[in-house]
Design an enzyme around this catalytic site. Structure first.
Site, short mmCIF file in Angstrom:
data_model
loop_
_atom_site.label_atom_id
_atom_site.label_comp_id
_atom_site.label_asym_id
_atom_site.label_seq_id
_atom_site.Cartn_x
_atom_site.Cartn_y
_atom_site.Cartn_z
N ARG A 53 0.85 -1.20 0.00
CA ARG A 53 0.00 0.00 0.00
C ARG A 53 0.88 1.24 0.00
O ARG A 53 2.10 1.13 0.13
CB ARG A 53 -1.04 0.00 1.14
CG ARG A 53 -0.65 -0.61 2.43
CD ARG A 53 0.42 0.10 3.19
NE ARG A 53 0.17 1.52 3.29
CZ ARG A 53 1.10 2.42 3.51
NH1 ARG A 53 2.38 2.06 3.63
NH2 ARG A 53 0.81 3.70 3.59
N GLY A 54 0.24 2.40 -0.15
CA GLY A 54 0.99 3.64 -0.34
C GLY A 54 1.03 3.90 -1.84
O GLY A 54 1.39 3.00 -2.62
N ARG A 95 -7.62 -0.29 -6.84
CA ARG A 95 -7.80 0.87 -5.94
C ARG A 95 -7.88 2.13 -6.80
O ARG A 95 -6.97 2.39 -7.60
CB ARG A 95 -6.66 0.96 -4.92
CG ARG A 95 -6.54 -0.28 -4.03
CD ARG A 95 -5.61 -0.04 -2.85
NE ARG A 95 -6.21 0.85 -1.86
CZ ARG A 95 -5.54 1.41 -0.86
NH1 ARG A 95 -4.25 1.16 -0.71
NH2 ARG A 95 -6.14 2.20 0.00
N ASP A 243 -2.06 10.96 -2.46
CA ASP A 243 -2.43 9.91 -3.42
C ASP A 243 -2.78 10.49 -4.78
O ASP A 243 -2.69 9.81 -5.80
CB ASP A 243 -3.59 9.09 -2.87
CG ASP A 243 -3.10 8.16 -1.77
OD1 ASP A 243 -2.91 8.66 -0.64
OD2 ASP A 243 -2.85 6.98 -2.05
N ASN A 253 -5.46 12.44 0.24
CA ASN A 253 -4.53 11.62 1.05
C ASN A 253 -5.37 10.86 2.08
O ASN A 253 -6.59 11.04 2.16
CB ASN A 253 -3.46 12.50 1.70
CG ASN A 253 -2.34 11.67 2.31
OD1 ASN A 253 -1.78 10.80 1.64
ND2 ASN A 253 -2.01 11.90 3.56
N LYS A 254 -4.70 10.05 2.85
CA LYS A 254 -5.38 9.18 3.83
C LYS A 254 -6.43 9.94 4.64
O LYS A 254 -6.19 11.07 5.08
CB LYS A 254 -4.30 8.58 4.75
CG LYS A 254 -4.79 7.69 5.87
CD LYS A 254 -5.69 6.56 5.40
CE LYS A 254 -5.07 5.71 4.30
NZ LYS A 254 -6.08 4.86 3.61
O1 MRU Z 1 -4.54 3.22 2.06
P1 MRU Z 1 -3.07 3.44 1.94
O2 MRU Z 1 -2.30 2.91 3.11
O3 MRU Z 1 -2.53 2.96 0.61
O4 MRU Z 1 -2.91 5.03 1.97
C1 MRU Z 1 -1.64 5.59 1.85
C2 MRU Z 1 -1.64 7.07 1.98
O5 MRU Z 1 -2.65 7.71 2.09
C3 MRU Z 1 -0.31 7.76 1.89
O6 MRU Z 1 -0.29 8.90 2.69
C4 MRU Z 1 -0.09 8.15 0.42
O7 MRU Z 1 -0.25 7.06 -0.43
C5 MRU Z 1 1.23 8.75 0.20
S1 MRU Z 1 2.46 7.50 0.38
C6 MRU Z 1 3.93 8.00 -0.08
#
Ligand code: MRU
Length: 349
Positions: A53-54, A95, A243, A253-254
């Site tokens: 993830r990320g 995703r 993201d 973002n998250k």
């Molecule tokens: O749901 P995730 O864990 O994939 O979400 C990740 C994030 O929101 C990160 O902050 C984002 O991808 C930037 S990672 C370098």
């Protein structure tokens, strides 16, 4: 605890690109288990279940995983091509929010589209492996450049971060966490305040773990403590990843990032976003146009295998939120750091 540090990685290409190895992020920090992937469906599921993830790491995994899976495809070109296109479609359905996934898939599609009809399957497989390797290397290089552009912006003192944006979330080094690391390496005396990041605890499980591996001082807080920490003067700046970023500088973002930005605005604390240029989606003007992934309700109801709520309670579980450009002090990219309203000036560099 010793002072020894070690490099963290989320993924690697093995066996000359015939296998994708993923560090299973669902099991961290308790266990470090590497999984070997050679087929599309397990790869798609690994992305959907957050084994990897990320935003940048998802793109890297999709590229390297598709390259690896192509060794199991048909030996005849027309059937091989059809299987590649089917794989691209399946991965695109995993995703929706992180644009880096679609950038990586477009790069592999371009390899296929650019191949002459007489190009043998073996040659195409080699080109996919190379394209994935280049994608990962470029990601690491962009992260290092972001560190160089952003490190000087971080003040001494408490730096709040949300979710996980380190080596685990990328091809290596990290985005926001890469900037934090670069600031730490240049001697800025900082302490990272790590939001636990409900519901899936990427901060508590992954960021806290990475910072300990890297020997950077860190304090874990529950998400609802950030405002109190700011009111007490413990936070000098906040920095997060992204993201997807739109032309006007709105940032997905998250989930919870928006709340942090509002708190920073209220407390007059700088709020930084660090992301590679590949996270900027030039096709979107406004944050309202970003597709936001909705995840299963049980991610909120169940914790560590235990139901924590009435089983029938209604739940909302958006994985991301959008922070408007107005709340962002600067966006740090590999091309430089600017106020959101000047983001597009970096596009011509
Ligand atoms: O749901 P995730 O864990 O994939 O979400 C990740 C994030 O929101 C990160 O902050 C984002 O991808 C930037 S990672 C370098």
């Amino acid at each position: 605890m010793g002072t020894e540090t070690r490099e963290v990685r989320a993924l690697e290409q093995g066996e000359g690109g015939r296998v994708l190895r993923l560090l299973d992020q669902r099991r961290l920090p308790g266990e470090e288990i590497w999984r070997e992937l050679r087929e599309i469906e397990p790869l798609a599921e690994a992305i959907e279940t957050l084994t990897v993830r990320g935003a940048p790491a998802i793109g890297c995994a999709a590229a390297a995983g598709l390259a690896a899976a192509s060794f199991g495809f048909a030996a005849e070109r027309d059937k091989f091509d059809a299987q590649v296109r089917e794989a691209l479609e399946r991965l695109a359905r995993t995703r929706p929010t992180a644009v880096n996934l679609f950038v990586a898939l477009d790069e592999l599609r371009a390899v296929l589209d650019g191949a002459e009809p007489a190009c043998p399957v073996e040659e195409l497989q080699r080109r996919f492996v190379d394209a994935a390797r280049v994608h990962i290397e470029k990601d690491v290089a962009m992260n290092r450049a972001m560190g160089a552009h952003g490190a000087a912006l971080l003040p001494t003192g408490g730096v709040l971060t949300h979710c996980n944006t380190g080596a685990l979330a990328t091809g290596g080094v990290g985005t926001a966490l890469g900037v934090i690391r670069a600031a730490h390496e240049r001697g800025t005396a900082l302490r990272v305040f790590v939001d636990e990041t409900r519901p899936l605890l990427q901060g508590a499980r992954l960021t806290a773990w990475e910072l300990i591996q890297e020997g950077i001082p860190a304090t874990l807080i529950a998400d609802n403590m950030a405002g109190a920490m700011m009111a007490q003067g413990k936070i000098a700046a906040a920095i997060v990843g992204a993201d997807r970023i739109t032309r006007r500088g709105d940032v997905a973002n998250k989930i919870g990032t928006y709340s942090v930005a509002v708190l920073c605005h209220h407390h007059k604390i700088p709020f930084f976003v660090a992301a590679p240029w590949t996270t900027v989606d030039l096709s979107l003007e406004d944050g309202a146009d970003i597709p936001i992934e909705q995840r299963p309700a049980d991610e909120v109801r169940v914790h560590g295998g235990t139901l924590m709520t009435p089983a029938s309670v209604d739940v909302e579980n958006p994985a991301f939120d959008v922070t408007p450009a107005e709340l962002i002090t600067a966006i740090i990219t590999d091309r430089g750091a600017v106020a959101p309203r000047r983001l597009l000036e970096l596009g011509s560099t």
